[in-house]
Design a protein around this motif. Sequence first.
Motif: not given
Length: 283
Positions: A176-177, A180, A183-184, A212-213, A215-219
């Motif tokens: 997950r990390f 994210g 992506r950033a 996970l992609w 989810d649009n999560d950003v880290r």
Amino acid sequence: MTSPTDNPLGAYLKDRRGRLDPAAFGFTASRRRTPGLRREEGAQLSNISATWYTWLEQGRGGAPSADVLNRIAAGLMLTEAERHHLFLLGRGHPPDVKYQSAQGVTPRLQRLLDALEISPAIIRTATWDVVAWNRAAAVVLTDYGALAPEQRNILRLVFCNPRVRQAQDDWEGIARFVVGAFRADVTRAGAASEVARLVEELSRDSAEFAALWRDNDVRVHGEGTKRLRHARAGLLELEYSGFSVDGRPDLSMVVYHPASPQAADRIRALLASTPVGGVDESR
């Protein structure tokens, strides 16, 4: 009369223009009162009108467009750092990011990696391709030299390499990390089109990546702790830190340092028992 502090853009343009050799551009160098190019010559090389160029140097006419600044940067042979500064002066913000793929690292940067004897360290691109590493990274993390260049992508390794997956103490959290932070980095580098094929491939091959992609999560990949289960060294706890490479916005360095004296001793023993250039197949 305006001063450089009143018109920093004009002062900068005049200074850059004055440093260029007219003869190098096919202009006669005779009968010039000042060194460098004339204003009309700078305008000609930049493919803009002499009047507009003169106004810019005089602080008239308002803020120039990005297109005009890019033309001037090309015409006056500005470096990327100088172009960046030109945009800050002319528009108050850096130019839009245009991704350029990495072409490897300098010998000096590789020597820096090699000097980190017991700290695995890698250089990766904004699209998370590993382009340089030290011996500790090859022995502790992954023997990148044994992989084809297109397989040295961190996301491919995390989602599609069973050995790398099994070595993670918390694969779900790492996965997950990684997505994210990837992506950033890709967005920041303006490389969305460059990774479209990779994202499509991983989404097809890994349902977990696809979820996970979506989810649009950003880290942010700054610093933290990584726990690896090494087949020979056992559980290794490593503190990692990410660093940008000055002058190379396409590259970043990640250093994994042993989090305890025990971890450091295990890595030393691992390095000592692995032949130089050898592959530790048991990891």
